[in-house]
Design an enzyme around this catalytic site. Structure first.
Site, PDB file in Angstrom:
ATOM      1  CB  SER A  47      77.876  19.217  33.177  1.00 54.25           C
ATOM      2  OG  SER A  47      78.706  18.721  32.140  1.00 54.25           O
ATOM      3  CG  HIS A  48      82.565  20.037  32.335  1.00 56.15           C
ATOM      4  ND1 HIS A  48      81.696  19.022  31.999  1.00 56.15           N
ATOM      5  CD2 HIS A  48      83.486  19.482  33.166  1.00 56.15           C
ATOM      6  CE1 HIS A  48      82.089  17.910  32.579  1.00 56.15           C
ATOM      7  NE2 HIS A  48      83.158  18.160  33.291  1.00 56.15           N
ATOM      8  CD  GLU A 188      75.637  16.235  31.444  1.00 53.79           C
ATOM      9  OE1 GLU A 188      74.403  16.334  31.617  1.00 53.79           O
ATOM     10  OE2 GLU A 188      76.262  16.935  30.643  1.00 53.79           O
TER      11      GLU A 188
END
Length: 338
Positions: A47-48, A188
């Site tokens: 997610s990052h 997320e």
């Protein structure tokens, strides 16, 4: 089963650099952003990772970000560094301000870095890890957009409002935690939406205030804080510390500033650095030994330290010399080069 693509570390970084450069971002910003998204991808925090390049390009295309912004460093007090990011992305501002933050912390014992007017999209652990690499303890926090309802409420007020902390240790891996004060990161939920998967109970409510496991309904409703009123209080603290305290926007104000564009939040970030030697009265070695005894007491009973999963993923990625991403994401990134 989700189809994936495996990329060498060099190819993954080149892909992110090319996508950002094609969008018009300056070379200095491209380098800083690529370093950050690669840190997330190598740690298998998808997610990052490279996924964040999409939102960065979207913010650029919608004209919100100054792609050529040159952050201005303001040495405003013995223990304070302020940086005006001039409505550019935050990673370059942090990179430029870090050396002075470290110098002030070693001189004063405690120092603060306030980054103003930045578009912030990233995880905080790479930043506090850099602070720990200098032998300092670090603390970072930032608001976002008002996506999160306070405990007992149904309307968004807070951002995901992450907090990160680092403690220097012998070896390559400091003690680090980095978590949103919301029950999950916004990214997320977006990854669940893209994959057509339900989200866990307790992450969000829909537009009518009812609990939901539907990612689409969650995006249209409100996220929830972790731990009820405890996470809500911590989220309010982040709003105040990284908003009004440093003269910048709250998550609600950032949402208004966005004006419906739906891009990466624009606001401020607060980072603190602490010198264990000065604050302990010159007993840094003894203090480090006591900290290690604490960590041993945790690990010794079968528990794990935060970030251990990330560090294991990092070692795996570096050993393999590659990362794996969904094919759909790879296709989206490749399309940015067309």
């Amino acid at each position: 089963m989700t189809e994936t693509v495996r990329l060498s570390l060099a190819d993954a970084r080149t892909l992110s650099l090319q996508a950002l450069a094609r969008a018009g971002l300056s070379p200095e910003h491209c380098e800083a952003l690529a370093d950050l998204v690669m840190a997330g991808q190598i740690d298998e925090c998808h997610s990052h990772g490279l996924y964040r390049v999409l939102s960065c390009v979207d913010a650029i295309r919608k004209g919100k970000v100054d792609t050529k912004a040159v952050p201005e460093i303001l040495d405003s007090a013995p223990g304070i560094v302020r940086i005006d990011a001039k409505f550019g992305f935050s990673p370059l501002a942090f990179r430029l301000g870090l050396p002075l933050l470290q110098e002030k912390a070693r001189t004063q014992g405690v120092a603060a870095l306030a980054i103003n007017s930045c578009f912030h999209f990233s995880a905080l652990w790479p930043e506090v890890e850099r602070i720990a690499a200098a032998g300092l303890a670090g603390l970072a926090m930032t608001p976002s957009h008002s996506w999160v309802a306070p405990a007992g409420g149904t309307k968004p007020v807070f951002g995901t409002n992450p907090i990160a902390f680092s403690w220097p240790r012998p070896g390559p891996f400091p003690f680090v935690f980095d978590f949103a004060t919301s029950a999950s990161a916004r990214g997320e939920i977006e990854l669940h939406r893209r994959a057509g998967k339900p989200i866990p109970e307790g992450w969000a409510i829909d537009a009518e205030g009812a609990s939901t496991t539907d990612a689409e309904a969650a995006m249209a409703g409100a996220m929830l804080t972790f731990g009820g009123h405890k996470g809500s209080a911590l989220s309010a603290m982040v709003e105040l510390m990284a908003g009004p305290l440093i003269g910048d926007l709250t998550s609600r104000e950032s949402q208004v500033f966005d004006a419906g564009a739906g891009v990466t939040p624009c606001h401020g970030e607060l980072l603190l650095a602490f010198d264990p030697n000065l604050l302990s009265g010159g007993r840094a070695i003894e203090s480090a030994e006591r900290a290690e005894a604490l960590f041993d007491a945790i690990i010794g009973q079968g528990a794990r330290l935060p970030s251990q999963r990330r560090y294991a993923a990092r070692e795996r990625s570096l050993e393999n010399g590659s990362v794996e991403i969904p094919k759909a994401l790879h296709d989206d990134l490749a399309a940015l080069l067309g």
